[in-house]
Design a protein around this motif. Sequence first.
Motif, PDB file in Angstrom:
ATOM      1  N   THR A 104       0.925  -1.075  -0.053  1.00 40.91           N
ATOM      2  CA  THR A 104      -0.094  -0.153  -0.070  1.00 40.91           C
ATOM      3  C   THR A 104       0.739   1.348  -0.003  1.00 40.91           C
ATOM      4  O   THR A 104       1.823   1.363   0.709  1.00 40.91           O
ATOM      5  N   VAL A 105       0.689   2.152  -0.790  1.00 37.99           N
ATOM      6  CA  VAL A 105       1.232   3.497  -0.832  1.00 37.99           C
ATOM      7  C   VAL A 105       0.268   4.504  -0.606  1.00 37.99           C
ATOM      8  O   VAL A 105      -0.792   4.682  -1.226  1.00 37.99           O
ATOM      9  N   ARG A 106       0.537   5.394   0.510  1.00 38.51           N
ATOM     10  CA  ARG A 106      -0.353   6.323   0.825  1.00 38.51           C
ATOM     11  C   ARG A 106       0.561   7.702   1.238  1.00 38.51           C
ATOM     12  O   ARG A 106       1.678   7.544   1.756  1.00 38.51           O
ATOM     13  N   TYR A 107      -0.045   8.934   1.239  1.00 39.96           N
ATOM     14  CA  TYR A 107       0.724   9.990   1.523  1.00 39.96           C
ATOM     15  C   TYR A 107      -0.247  10.871   2.605  1.00 39.96           C
ATOM     16  O   TYR A 107       0.173  12.209   2.817  1.00 39.96           O
ATOM     17  N   ALA A 108      -1.042   9.989   3.411  1.00 35.98           N
ATOM     18  CA  ALA A 108      -1.647  10.790   4.533  1.00 35.98           C
ATOM     19  C   ALA A 108      -1.926   9.777   5.426  1.00 35.98           C
ATOM     20  O   ALA A 108      -2.144   8.505   5.153  1.00 35.98           O
ATOM     21  N   GLU A 109      -2.061  10.119   6.931  1.00 29.93           N
ATOM     22  CA  GLU A 109      -2.434   9.174   7.817  1.00 29.93           C
ATOM     23  C   GLU A 109      -3.925   8.892   7.641  1.00 29.93           C
ATOM     24  O   GLU A 109      -4.672  10.109   7.431  1.00 29.93           O
ATOM     25  N   LEU A 110      -4.293   7.767   7.681  1.00 29.90           N
ATOM     26  CA  LEU A 110      -5.808   7.272   7.545  1.00 29.90           C
ATOM     27  C   LEU A 110      -6.230   6.756   8.611  1.00 29.90           C
ATOM     28  O   LEU A 110      -5.607   5.826   9.252  1.00 29.90           O
ATOM     29  N   SER A 111      -7.552   7.204   9.109  1.00 28.51           N
ATOM     30  CA  SER A 111      -8.134   6.367  10.413  1.00 28.51           C
ATOM     31  C   SER A 111      -8.447   5.088  10.095  1.00 28.51           C
ATOM     32  O   SER A 111      -8.496   4.393  10.961  1.00 28.51           O
ATOM     33  N   ALA A 112      -8.864   4.821   9.014  1.00 29.94           N
ATOM     34  CA  ALA A 112      -9.058   3.452   8.528  1.00 29.94           C
ATOM     35  C   ALA A 112      -7.882   2.365   8.720  1.00 29.94           C
ATOM     36  O   ALA A 112      -8.098   1.267   9.218  1.00 29.94           O
ATOM     37  N   PHE A 113      -6.851   3.096   8.501  1.00 25.66           N
ATOM     38  CA  PHE A 113      -5.565   2.035   8.658  1.00 25.66           C
ATOM     39  C   PHE A 113      -5.199   1.835  10.463  1.00 25.66           C
ATOM     40  O   PHE A 113      -4.999   0.668  10.839  1.00 25.66           O
ATOM     41  N   HIS A 114      -5.705   2.926  10.965  1.00 21.46           N
ATOM     42  CA  HIS A 114      -5.526   2.451  12.519  1.00 21.46           C
ATOM     43  C   HIS A 114      -6.674   1.706  12.894  1.00 21.46           C
ATOM     44  O   HIS A 114      -6.194   0.592  13.870  1.00 21.46           O
ATOM     45  N   ALA A 115      -7.791   1.732  12.602  1.00 19.52           N
ATOM     46  CA  ALA A 115      -8.789   0.731  12.730  1.00 19.52           C
ATOM     47  C   ALA A 115      -8.498  -0.386  12.388  1.00 19.52           C
ATOM     48  O   ALA A 115      -8.742  -1.832  12.985  1.00 19.52           O
ATOM     49  N   PHE A 116      -7.681  -0.606  11.137  1.00 19.99           N
ATOM     50  CA  PHE A 116      -7.406  -2.167  10.620  1.00 19.99           C
ATOM     51  C   PHE A 116      -6.261  -2.605  11.352  1.00 19.99           C
ATOM     52  O   PHE A 116      -6.622  -3.945  11.915  1.00 19.99           O
ATOM     53  N   ARG A 117      -5.616  -2.022  11.980  1.00 22.05           N
ATOM     54  CA  ARG A 117      -4.488  -2.475  12.945  1.00 22.05           C
ATOM     55  C   ARG A 117      -5.141  -3.241  14.213  1.00 22.05           C
ATOM     56  O   ARG A 117      -4.700  -3.984  14.681  1.00 22.05           O
ATOM     57  N   THR A 118      -6.140  -2.413  14.523  1.00 25.36           N
ATOM     58  CA  THR A 118      -7.205  -2.923  15.752  1.00 25.36           C
ATOM     59  C   THR A 118      -7.796  -4.290  15.354  1.00 25.36           C
ATOM     60  O   THR A 118      -7.770  -5.145  16.206  1.00 25.36           O
ATOM     61  N   LYS A 119      -8.107  -4.228  14.148  1.00 20.10           N
ATOM     62  CA  LYS A 119      -8.857  -5.561  13.495  1.00 20.10           C
ATOM     63  C   LYS A 119      -7.677  -6.620  13.583  1.00 20.10           C
ATOM     64  O   LYS A 119      -8.348  -7.811  13.844  1.00 20.10           O
ATOM     65  N   LEU A 120      -6.501  -6.353  13.412  1.00 19.34           N
ATOM     66  CA  LEU A 120      -5.861  -7.339  13.405  1.00 19.34           C
ATOM     67  C   LEU A 120      -5.476  -8.174  14.401  1.00 19.34           C
ATOM     68  O   LEU A 120      -5.486  -9.347  14.732  1.00 19.34           O
ATOM     69  N   SER A 121      -5.550  -7.470  15.730  1.00 19.34           N
ATOM     70  CA  SER A 121      -5.190  -7.951  17.088  1.00 19.34           C
ATOM     71  C   SER A 121      -6.869  -8.925  17.371  1.00 19.34           C
ATOM     72  O   SER A 121      -6.660  -9.766  18.067  1.00 19.34           O
ATOM     73  N   GLN A 122      -7.846  -8.473  16.747  1.00 21.21           N
ATOM     74  CA  GLN A 122      -9.094  -9.124  17.165  1.00 21.21           C
ATOM     75  C   GLN A 122      -9.543 -10.240  16.380  1.00 21.21           C
ATOM     76  O   GLN A 122     -10.138 -10.989  16.867  1.00 21.21           O
ATOM     77  N   HIS A 123      -8.934 -10.217  15.317  1.00 23.94           N
ATOM     78  CA  HIS A 123      -9.313 -11.316  14.373  1.00 23.94           C
ATOM     79  C   HIS A 123      -8.016 -11.767  13.562  1.00 23.94           C
ATOM     80  O   HIS A 123      -7.896 -11.426  12.234  1.00 23.94           O
TER      81      HIS A 123
END
Length: 328
Positions: A104-123
């Motif tokens: 993934t290539v991005r040029y801004a902090e995205l809240s969706a990516f922070h939520a995805f990291r939480t999802k990684l630990s849950q599932h």
Amino acid sequence: MITCYTLVNGMLTPKTITPDEPLPQDALWIDLLSPTDEEEQFLEKSLAVNIPTREEMAEIEESSRLYESERALHMTTTVVSGFSEQQPTGSVLNFVLTPDWLVTVRYAELSAFHAFRTKLSQHPGLHKRSDTIFISLLDSLVDRIADILESVQAHHNRLANAIFREPKPDEEGPKEPKSDLQSILKQLGRSSLLLARLSDSLLGINRLLSYLHRAASEWICREAKAWMKTVERDSRSLGDYQNRMNNEISFLLDATLGLINIEQNGIIKVFSIAAVLFLPPTLVGTVYGMNFENMPELGWHFGYPLALVGMVVSAIIPYAWFKFRGWL
């Protein structure tokens, strides 16, 4: 910055690396945040695949956003960033997907990516393949859009209450301050721009899913395909919801402009009535201000007070008529 995710004890674990370090052979997801030229070249050499630059990602034609090269699927979409800082803007997000890894290539902090990291630990069991990671990221983006739409809808409800609020009678306590319709108009305009950006995001996600169906149906796992259908259904429902909100904004804009016109008409009405009330006294004063020689009223002892009385009476008569007709 390069963040490399590898499976450690069945769970995706992040590790920040530099171009001076070798890329882990078992890297499953590589996240590039505002990469430098050196980092892009390092990743291109390590993966033997082209990493698009920011200028290439900004191109809007579909052939430049969705294509396949070197066994990798290149997919670019537009997402909304900066909403939490009250400065929402459109940001470009690029995916490079193969059966073995995802970039993934991005040029801004995205809240969706922070939520995805939480999802990684849950599932953790759902994120052991590149395709499921990709679909999960899209799912997080759709969830974030849903959160923004809910926030915008709540804001619209507050604006609607301010627009259509009835003033309290005097006996029920102090009057509430009048709504600032000009400020409401600006807020509705900003909401309309935000919804346009969200519409672009939903459209881009739908295009990504359709392209993935066509280009990678042979190697995408069954779990990812089922998840894709859920994301597609959620994206379509959010598109319908967003269209309804656009109609609501149009209605609120029309209502606000109508109320502004009513206020302006009320101001013009006051000036018009004031002009009519002062017209007869002005006429009387003008007549007796001419000072012609053959004006018998100039010699009257009570001429001056009679002229003043005539001015007052000539103003009271039209005022009483307006009150009788209900124009005041």
